[in-house]
Design a protein around this motif. Structure first.
Motif, short mmCIF file in Angstrom:
data_model
loop_
_atom_site.label_atom_id
_atom_site.label_comp_id
_atom_site.label_asym_id
_atom_site.label_seq_id
_atom_site.Cartn_x
_atom_site.Cartn_y
_atom_site.Cartn_z
N GLU A 206 0.81 -1.22 0.00
CA GLU A 206 0.00 0.00 0.00
C GLU A 206 0.84 1.27 0.00
O GLU A 206 0.52 2.24 -0.69
CB GLU A 206 -0.92 0.01 1.24
CG GLU A 206 -1.79 1.24 1.37
CD GLU A 206 -2.89 1.32 0.32
OE1 GLU A 206 -3.48 2.41 0.13
OE2 GLU A 206 -3.18 0.28 -0.32
N PHE A 207 1.96 1.27 0.74
CA PHE A 207 2.71 2.51 0.96
C PHE A 207 4.08 2.53 0.29
O PHE A 207 4.79 3.53 0.37
CB PHE A 207 2.86 2.77 2.47
CG PHE A 207 1.54 3.05 3.15
CD1 PHE A 207 1.00 4.32 3.15
CD2 PHE A 207 0.84 2.02 3.77
CE1 PHE A 207 -0.22 4.58 3.77
CE2 PHE A 207 -0.37 2.27 4.39
CZ PHE A 207 -0.92 3.55 4.39
N GLY A 208 4.44 1.45 -0.38
CA GLY A 208 5.66 1.45 -1.17
C GLY A 208 6.91 1.09 -0.40
O GLY A 208 6.89 0.92 0.82
N PRO A 209 8.04 1.02 -1.10
CA PRO A 209 9.28 0.52 -0.51
C PRO A 209 10.09 1.56 0.26
O PRO A 209 11.01 1.21 0.98
CB PRO A 209 10.07 0.03 -1.73
CG PRO A 209 9.61 0.94 -2.84
CD PRO A 209 8.16 1.21 -2.57
N GLU A 210 9.78 2.85 0.11
CA GLU A 210 10.65 3.88 0.66
C GLU A 210 10.35 4.24 2.11
O GLU A 210 11.23 4.72 2.84
CB GLU A 210 10.55 5.16 -0.20
CG GLU A 210 11.03 4.98 -1.63
CD GLU A 210 12.49 4.56 -1.69
OE1 GLU A 210 13.28 5.02 -0.85
OE2 GLU A 210 12.83 3.74 -2.57
N LEU A 211 9.11 4.04 2.56
CA LEU A 211 8.73 4.45 3.91
C LEU A 211 9.44 3.58 4.96
O LEU A 211 9.25 2.37 4.99
CB LEU A 211 7.21 4.32 4.09
CG LEU A 211 6.64 4.67 5.46
CD1 LEU A 211 6.87 6.14 5.78
CD2 LEU A 211 5.14 4.32 5.52
N PRO A 212 10.25 4.17 5.85
CA PRO A 212 10.88 3.38 6.90
C PRO A 212 9.83 2.84 7.87
O PRO A 212 9.01 3.61 8.41
CB PRO A 212 11.81 4.39 7.61
CG PRO A 212 12.06 5.46 6.58
CD PRO A 212 10.77 5.57 5.82
#
Length: 408
Positions: A206-212
């Motif tokens: 849902e929020f992609g690979p970049e969000l820590p």
């Protein structure tokens, strides 16, 4: 600059806090946080009955000497009550020294090593929809790193899960409940291990690979169970997996480390550098999770983090709402000065707490800053504090399905 008076203030705006007030013979006031969640009065008594009488007349500039005196002279060393009391004195002395120098505390610690401090917020949900709404709320508030907690099918109550988005507040989240006895929660490790990887798969989709993304296990797994979870979470690239197993047995982390590359954060229940000795020396963790309030103050935490820096281990200072704004500010000043800063936990205090503790630290675009007022930049309003007397509160505890008390 000698200490003229010392007072312990216990107040309960939103939740209980223990604050030490030191006043010098030239009228300066320094503040220290001594809050120990669920055991506040133990520290208040330790300070009032055993420490305050030793402080009157001491040179407030002799911070290191005072720390060593309080740690070594009692003979009975370490432990959360002792170290929280020492931390309160230490932070108050640093506040006084910085005020005497006319500068913010971080300048006395060597000045700023960065412009701001990356903070992570807490998101949770009873199901996927609530969790996604909670993450979006934290992103809207400016957080750019998110801790993810969720309910587990078949478990009635799980630490770290708030009310639905839109009804959330950090006060609601506060696990210490104002009740006569601790609340009993249940636990099922197998259900947890099955469910959590599916949660992070959904969040990444849902929020992609970049969000820590971060996750707190809260000491509930054995080493081999923690190793399995770390391995299962590797595809979702966590910033860290926190407190995956009780780390009093420091060697237990070797097994976890051997089986997973998921970064490990440990230590919010630790009190001294000795709790970390093997973990740091043998590079079994990636982040130090202690709070200034519970680990002997700024003096002790600086030494701990300097030791960790030798092994490329970074800070992840504990920052829940049971750390008062005084303790939070102390952590932020230290964060700003050290080289090996990693990330800062940030849970916003409630409105009533913010009325009692005036603060200068800021949160903007995902970054915290301690501010540039002299000293810590936090002052306690004693009249406001007096309007909120102590209220007994207990943390919950866990039992397995067969009734066995389990790690909470």
């Amino acid at each position: 600059m000698n200490i003229a008076t010392a007072a312990v203030i216990v107040t309960s705006p939103d939740r209980n806090f223990v604050t030490l007030k030191l006043t010098t013979d030239d009228g300066l006031v320094g503040w220290g946080d001594a809050t120990l969640n669920g055991r506040e009065l133990s520290v208040a008594s330790y300070l009032t009955d055993h420490v305050v009488p030793l402080l009157i007349g001491r040179d407030a500039h002799r911070i290191e000497d005072t720390w060593q005196f309080l740690y070594r002279s009692a003979y009975w060393r370490r432990g959360p009550v002792t170290m929280a009391a020492i931390a309160a004195v230490d932070v108050a002395l640093w506040d006084l020294k910085a005020k005497s120098a006319g500068m913010p505390l971080y300048q006395l610690l060597g000045g700023a090593s960065r412009n701001g401090l990356m903070a992570y917020g807490h998101a949770s949900g009873r199901d996927q929809e609530e969790l996604f709404d909670s993450i979006r709320l934290r992103l809207d508030q400016g957080f750019r790193s998110i801790r993810v907690q969720t309910s587990i099918p078949g478990i009635d109550a799980v630490y770290g899960v708030r009310a639905p988005a839109g009804q959330e507040s950090e006060q609601h989240y506060e696990p210490a409940q104002r009740i006569a006895r601790p609340m009993e929660e249940d636990w099922d490790t197998r259900a947890y291990l099955r469910h959590i990887p599916t949660v992070f798969e959904a969040v990444r989709n849902e929020f992609g690979p970049e969000l820590p993304l971060l996750h707190d296990v809260h000491h509930r797994l054995t080493p081999i169970q923690a190793a399995r979870l770390g391995k299962d979470l590797e595809p979702y690239d966590l910033f860290w997996m926190e407190d995956c197993t009780p780390a009093e047995n420091q060697d237990a982390l070797r097994l976890v480390r051997q089986h997973t590359t998921t970064p490990l954060a440990i230590g919010e229940v630790f009190n001294t550098i000795w709790d970390y000795q093997t973990l740091i020396k043998d590079q079994l963790i990636d982040y130090v999770r202690s709070a200034v309030t519970h680990t002997g103050g700024i003096t002790a935490m600086r030494k701990l983090l300097d030791y960790a820096a030798q092994y490329q281990i970074k800070s992840g200072i504990h920052g829940p709402t049971d750390i008062s704004p005084v303790g939070m500010a102390a952590g932020l000043h230290l964060d700003l000065a050290i080289h090996n800063f990693g990330i800062q936990e940030y849970m916003q205090h409630g409105d009533v707490t913010n009325e009692v503790f005036r603060q200068s630290f800021t949160f903007e675009n995902g970054y915290l800053h301690p501010g540039n007022e002299v000293g810590l930049g936090v002052e306690l309003d004693e009249e406001a504090a007096a309007r909120h007397p102590y209220q007994p509160a207990y943390l919950p505890y866990n039992r397995l399905k067969d009734g066995t008390v389990h790690d909470w």
